[in-house]
Design a protein around this motif. Structure first.
Motif, PDB file in Angstrom:
ATOM      1  N   ILE A  57       0.858  -1.184   0.000  1.00  0.00           N
ATOM      2  CA  ILE A  57       0.000   0.000   0.000  1.00  0.00           C
ATOM      3  C   ILE A  57       0.898   1.238   0.000  1.00  0.00           C
ATOM      4  O   ILE A  57       1.708   1.419   0.912  1.00  0.00           O
ATOM      5  CB  ILE A  57      -0.920   0.032   1.245  1.00  0.00           C
ATOM      6  CG1 ILE A  57      -1.690  -1.285   1.375  1.00  0.00           C
ATOM      7  CG2 ILE A  57      -1.874   1.225   1.155  1.00  0.00           C
ATOM      8  CD1 ILE A  57      -2.542  -1.651   0.189  1.00  0.00           C
ATOM      9  N   PRO A  58       0.799   2.093  -1.027  1.00  0.00           N
ATOM     10  CA  PRO A  58       1.661   3.282  -1.081  1.00  0.00           C
ATOM     11  C   PRO A  58       1.570   4.124   0.191  1.00  0.00           C
ATOM     12  O   PRO A  58       0.487   4.335   0.744  1.00  0.00           O
ATOM     13  CB  PRO A  58       1.110   4.041  -2.293  1.00  0.00           C
ATOM     14  CG  PRO A  58       0.551   2.969  -3.177  1.00  0.00           C
ATOM     15  CD  PRO A  58      -0.050   1.971  -2.228  1.00  0.00           C
ATOM     16  N   GLU A  59       2.706   4.593   0.636  1.00  0.00           N
ATOM     17  CA  GLU A  59       2.816   5.346   1.882  1.00  0.00           C
ATOM     18  C   GLU A  59       1.951   6.604   1.875  1.00  0.00           C
ATOM     19  O   GLU A  59       1.446   7.035   2.920  1.00  0.00           O
ATOM     20  CB  GLU A  59       4.284   5.725   2.105  1.00  0.00           C
ATOM     21  CG  GLU A  59       4.539   6.607   3.331  1.00  0.00           C
ATOM     22  CD  GLU A  59       4.222   5.903   4.646  1.00  0.00           C
ATOM     23  OE1 GLU A  59       3.930   6.621   5.628  1.00  0.00           O
ATOM     24  OE2 GLU A  59       4.265   4.656   4.681  1.00  0.00           O
ATOM     25  N   LYS A  60       1.738   7.195   0.703  1.00  0.00           N
ATOM     26  CA  LYS A  60       0.997   8.461   0.643  1.00  0.00           C
ATOM     27  C   LYS A  60      -0.452   8.335   1.108  1.00  0.00           C
ATOM     28  O   LYS A  60      -1.088   9.342   1.426  1.00  0.00           O
ATOM     29  CB  LYS A  60       1.033   9.020  -0.775  1.00  0.00           C
ATOM     30  CG  LYS A  60       0.351   8.155  -1.812  1.00  0.00           C
ATOM     31  CD  LYS A  60       0.558   8.722  -3.202  1.00  0.00           C
ATOM     32  CE  LYS A  60       0.005   7.805  -4.274  1.00  0.00           C
ATOM     33  NZ  LYS A  60       0.297   8.326  -5.620  1.00  0.00           N
ATOM     34  N   SER A  62      -1.337   6.750   3.797  1.00  0.00           N
ATOM     35  CA  SER A  62      -1.329   6.470   5.235  1.00  0.00           C
ATOM     36  C   SER A  62      -1.964   7.588   6.058  1.00  0.00           C
ATOM     37  O   SER A  62      -2.191   7.413   7.255  1.00  0.00           O
ATOM     38  CB  SER A  62       0.096   6.211   5.724  1.00  0.00           C
ATOM     39  OG  SER A  62       0.906   7.360   5.543  1.00  0.00           O
ATOM     40  N   PHE A  63      -2.249   8.741   5.454  1.00  0.00           N
ATOM     41  CA  PHE A  63      -2.923   9.799   6.199  1.00  0.00           C
ATOM     42  C   PHE A  63      -4.358   9.401   6.533  1.00  0.00           C
ATOM     43  O   PHE A  63      -5.002  10.015   7.382  1.00  0.00           O
ATOM     44  CB  PHE A  63      -2.890  11.113   5.418  1.00  0.00           C
ATOM     45  CG  PHE A  63      -3.871  11.185   4.276  1.00  0.00           C
ATOM     46  CD1 PHE A  63      -5.076  11.870   4.427  1.00  0.00           C
ATOM     47  CD2 PHE A  63      -3.589  10.585   3.054  1.00  0.00           C
ATOM     48  CE1 PHE A  63      -5.991  11.947   3.378  1.00  0.00           C
ATOM     49  CE2 PHE A  63      -4.488  10.656   2.004  1.00  0.00           C
ATOM     50  CZ  PHE A  63      -5.691  11.343   2.162  1.00  0.00           C
ATOM     51  N   LEU A  64      -4.872   8.376   5.854  1.00  0.00           N
ATOM     52  CA  LEU A  64      -6.189   7.835   6.166  1.00  0.00           C
ATOM     53  C   LEU A  64      -6.006   6.761   7.235  1.00  0.00           C
ATOM     54  O   LEU A  64      -5.402   5.718   6.971  1.00  0.00           O
ATOM     55  CB  LEU A  64      -6.837   7.237   4.915  1.00  0.00           C
ATOM     56  CG  LEU A  64      -7.103   8.234   3.782  1.00  0.00           C
ATOM     57  CD1 LEU A  64      -7.486   7.509   2.497  1.00  0.00           C
ATOM     58  CD2 LEU A  64      -8.200   9.223   4.183  1.00  0.00           C
ATOM     59  N   ALA A 195      -1.397  15.472   0.908  1.00  0.00           N
ATOM     60  CA  ALA A 195      -0.887  14.120   1.151  1.00  0.00           C
ATOM     61  C   ALA A 195      -0.605  13.393  -0.157  1.00  0.00           C
ATOM     62  O   ALA A 195       0.422  12.718  -0.305  1.00  0.00           O
ATOM     63  CB  ALA A 195      -1.894  13.330   1.979  1.00  0.00           C
ATOM     64  N   ILE A 196      -1.506  13.545  -1.125  1.00  0.00           N
ATOM     65  CA  ILE A 196      -1.381  12.818  -2.390  1.00  0.00           C
ATOM     66  C   ILE A 196      -0.296  13.402  -3.281  1.00  0.00           C
ATOM     67  O   ILE A 196       0.419  12.681  -3.977  1.00  0.00           O
ATOM     68  CB  ILE A 196      -2.736  12.821  -3.138  1.00  0.00           C
ATOM     69  CG1 ILE A 196      -3.808  12.090  -2.329  1.00  0.00           C
ATOM     70  CG2 ILE A 196      -2.600  12.178  -4.518  1.00  0.00           C
ATOM     71  CD1 ILE A 196      -3.491  10.649  -2.018  1.00  0.00           C
TER      72      ILE A 196
END
Length: 313
Positions: A57-60, A62-64, A195-196
């Protein structure tokens, strides 16, 4: 293998207790956002839910917060049984990787790709919607499921990433209505976009080399970017935004980003303004949308490029 109505989908979900959620490999914002929102909605309905994805899962994303609930494929024992395998944003069974092999359950698919192969036992398909995120938001509206702040955040991201944050031609009045529901729930566009779109310093160095691999074809109407194996080793799996770097060049209709997966396998992402990207990708067993599609070609990267150029009129 049958398309089902929204009422039939609701009945199937209502009668299922344990539900396993998954999305396609190389998960993007639409896949992740749709799955997280559906997970929260199903839990609120009293379901026992798991999320398993056969990829990193891309780190970007992770804000969710609920991203931490997504399990790797290794956590899923072979022969796992569930009342329902609910597949989001995948147009073929192969696109969910090992999850499909390890799970024994009736398969249901919520998708928006016109290239969907209708592989599931029950398919709710909305090719008139911009994204699976738009579809999930619509389901919540029709079924009177609350869209919480975290669900709104996830669904806004899902719609935003599949519409170029509402710039692409797949953005409709209905898309904006569903995005509005997310905003009413507390979605924060600035938090999502930051974030994205955040760029690591090292990525800028790589992009210098990437731009050296851009070429023009068909009298400038087609542009390609070749990400060779050495470049892919430096970039990693996150190539989001690369195709957008070249799709808006003046005079360009078709933009192609080719990623070397191995010495003999190449993955292509195709974007277009006039030509049918889905038709181009279908020549190689791929698909997607009229303006955005992808495929895998069992050829070295430069041979794969020649094969794609040969099928473009």
């Amino acid at each position: 293998m049958a398309k089902i109505s929204i009422d039939q989908l609701k009945t199937s979900i209502d009668t299922a207790h344990s539900i396993l959620l998954t999305v396609h490999v190389s998960p993007d914002g639409d896949a992740i956002g749709s799955m997280l929102a559906m997970y929260e909605a199903l839990v609120a309905q009293g379901k026992a839910v798991r999320m398993v994805v056969d990829d990193v899962i891309p780190e970007k994303f992770s804000f969710l917060p609920l991203c931490s609930k997504i399990e790797p494929i290794e956590s899923l024992e072979s022969g796992y049984t569930s009342d329902m395998l609910l597949i989001l944003d995948a147009s073929t069974f192969e696109r969910i990787g090992e999850v499909g092999v390890r799970v024994s359950a009736p398969t249901f698919n919520i998708d928006h790709h016109i290239s969907n192969t209708e592989f599931a036992d029950g398919l709710y398909l909305r090719p008139d919607f911009s994204s699976t995120g738009e579809t999930v938001a619509y389901l919540c509206k029709i079924w009177n499921w609350e869209i919480t702040q975290s669900m709104g955040q996830a669904l806004y991201m899902a719609m935003g990433t599949d519409t170029g944050f509402f710039k692409f031609s797949n953005t409709t009045a209905h898309t904006m209505e569903m995005a509005g529901l997310c905003l009413q729930a507390g979605a924060q566009p600035h938090v999502i976009s930051e974030a994205i779109e955040m760029v690591e310093p090292g990525r800028i160095e790589v992009m210098k080399q990437v731009l050296d691999n851009v070429s023009f074809h068909h009298e400038g109407q087609v542009v390609s970017m070749c990400l060779t194996l050495p470049l892919m080793e430096r970039i990693g799996d996150d190539t989001d935004g690369f195709v957008d770097m070249i799709r808006n060049i003046k005079g360009v209709d078709v933009a192609i980003v080719l990623k070397a997966k191995t010495e003999t396998v190449t993955r292509a992402s195709i974007r277009s303004k006039v030509r049918d990207a889905n038709q181009i990708a279908s020549n190689f067993g791929g698909g997607g949308h009229i303006r955005a599609a992808g495929c895998s070609i069992e050829s070295p990267i430069h041979e794969a490029l020649e094969q794609i150029l040969a099928v473009i009129d």
